[in-house]
Design a protein around this motif. Structure first.
Motif, PDB file in Angstrom:
ATOM      1  N   SER A   9      48.116  35.453 -11.353  1.00  0.00           N
ATOM      2  CA  SER A   9      47.203  36.359 -12.318  1.00  0.00           C
ATOM      3  C   SER A   9      46.058  35.559 -12.359  1.00  0.00           C
ATOM      4  O   SER A   9      45.627  34.518 -12.071  1.00  0.00           O
ATOM      5  CB  SER A   9      48.039  36.603 -13.528  1.00  0.00           C
ATOM      6  OG  SER A   9      47.886  35.298 -14.296  1.00  0.00           O
ATOM      7  N   ASP A  12      41.517  35.705 -18.103  1.00  0.00           N
ATOM      8  CA  ASP A  12      41.979  34.850 -19.411  1.00  0.00           C
ATOM      9  C   ASP A  12      43.047  35.044 -20.447  1.00  0.00           C
ATOM     10  O   ASP A  12      43.133  34.508 -21.289  1.00  0.00           O
ATOM     11  CB  ASP A  12      40.407  34.804 -20.081  1.00  0.00           C
ATOM     12  CG  ASP A  12      39.347  34.189 -19.300  1.00  0.00           C
ATOM     13  OD1 ASP A  12      39.618  33.481 -18.299  1.00  0.00           O
ATOM     14  OD2 ASP A  12      38.060  34.544 -19.621  1.00  0.00           O
ATOM     15  N   GLU A  13      43.715  36.105 -19.913  1.00  0.00           N
ATOM     16  CA  GLU A  13      44.753  36.555 -20.845  1.00  0.00           C
ATOM     17  C   GLU A  13      46.263  35.393 -20.741  1.00  0.00           C
ATOM     18  O   GLU A  13      46.327  34.870 -19.790  1.00  0.00           O
ATOM     19  CB  GLU A  13      45.440  38.024 -20.389  1.00  0.00           C
ATOM     20  CG  GLU A  13      44.449  39.129 -20.920  1.00  0.00           C
ATOM     21  CD  GLU A  13      43.244  39.059 -19.702  1.00  0.00           C
ATOM     22  OE1 GLU A  13      43.597  38.823 -18.547  1.00  0.00           O
ATOM     23  OE2 GLU A  13      42.234  39.556 -20.142  1.00  0.00           O
ATOM     24  N   LYS A  14      46.730  35.225 -21.857  1.00  0.00           N
ATOM     25  CA  LYS A  14      47.872  34.468 -21.997  1.00  0.00           C
ATOM     26  C   LYS A  14      48.923  34.593 -21.014  1.00  0.00           C
ATOM     27  O   LYS A  14      49.256  36.087 -20.590  1.00  0.00           O
ATOM     28  CB  LYS A  14      48.510  34.408 -23.320  1.00  0.00           C
ATOM     29  CG  LYS A  14      49.546  33.710 -23.543  1.00  0.00           C
ATOM     30  CD  LYS A  14      50.438  33.497 -24.744  1.00  0.00           C
ATOM     31  CE  LYS A  14      51.356  32.355 -24.734  1.00  0.00           C
ATOM     32  NZ  LYS A  14      51.930  32.479 -26.203  1.00  0.00           N
ATOM     33  N   GLY A  33      44.671  30.936 -23.971  1.00  0.00           N
ATOM     34  CA  GLY A  33      43.474  30.689 -24.877  1.00  0.00           C
ATOM     35  C   GLY A  33      43.227  29.639 -25.885  1.00  0.00           C
ATOM     36  O   GLY A  33      44.343  28.904 -26.042  1.00  0.00           O
ATOM     37  N   THR A  91      39.271  28.957 -21.738  1.00  0.00           N
ATOM     38  CA  THR A  91      40.588  29.086 -21.290  1.00  0.00           C
ATOM     39  C   THR A  91      41.227  27.726 -20.435  1.00  0.00           C
ATOM     40  O   THR A  91      40.314  27.291 -19.657  1.00  0.00           O
ATOM     41  CB  THR A  91      40.302  30.360 -20.246  1.00  0.00           C
ATOM     42  OG1 THR A  91      39.977  31.356 -21.045  1.00  0.00           O
ATOM     43  CG2 THR A  91      41.822  30.647 -19.871  1.00  0.00           C
TER      44      THR A  91
END
Length: 104
Positions: A9, A12-14, A33, A91
């Protein structure tokens, strides 16, 4: 096609992506994050942790928290208590390799 292709992926999403999880090794892509991380736990294999971006804040066994910047590779022994966190605004992205792969 001989090779297998895996896409990590981006963003910046977990994320906790088990990219390769076989009998040889576990290859895990992690994105955290600020104030995110893993629950405190003991390593179940020899670990090789690469900081891709951001700064890793990690407490191992009873040591105080140490910080590592992008480009750092940590080798962490089997059965080490780990507290993995992102304590910074940028991040944090990690690659975690368990080798040999843990047996259940």
């Amino acid at each position: 096609m001989v090779e297998q292709v895996f896409i990590l992926s981006a963003g910046d999403e977990k994320a906790v992506e088990k990219v390769i999880f076989d009998e040889n090794l576990h290859y895990i892509h992690l994105v955290f994050g600020r104030d995110e991380g893993l629950p405190e736990h003991y390593s179940n294999a020899n670990l090789y942790m690469t900081v891709i971006r951001g700064r890793l804040s990690i407490g191992l066994d009873e040591q105080e928290i140490h910080e590592y910047k992008a480009g750092t590779l940590l080798k962490i022994p089997f059965h080490t208590k780990m507290n993995v966190k992102n304590l910074h605004s940028e991040t944090l992205e990690l690659i975690l390799v368990k080798a040999p792969a843990p047996i259940s």
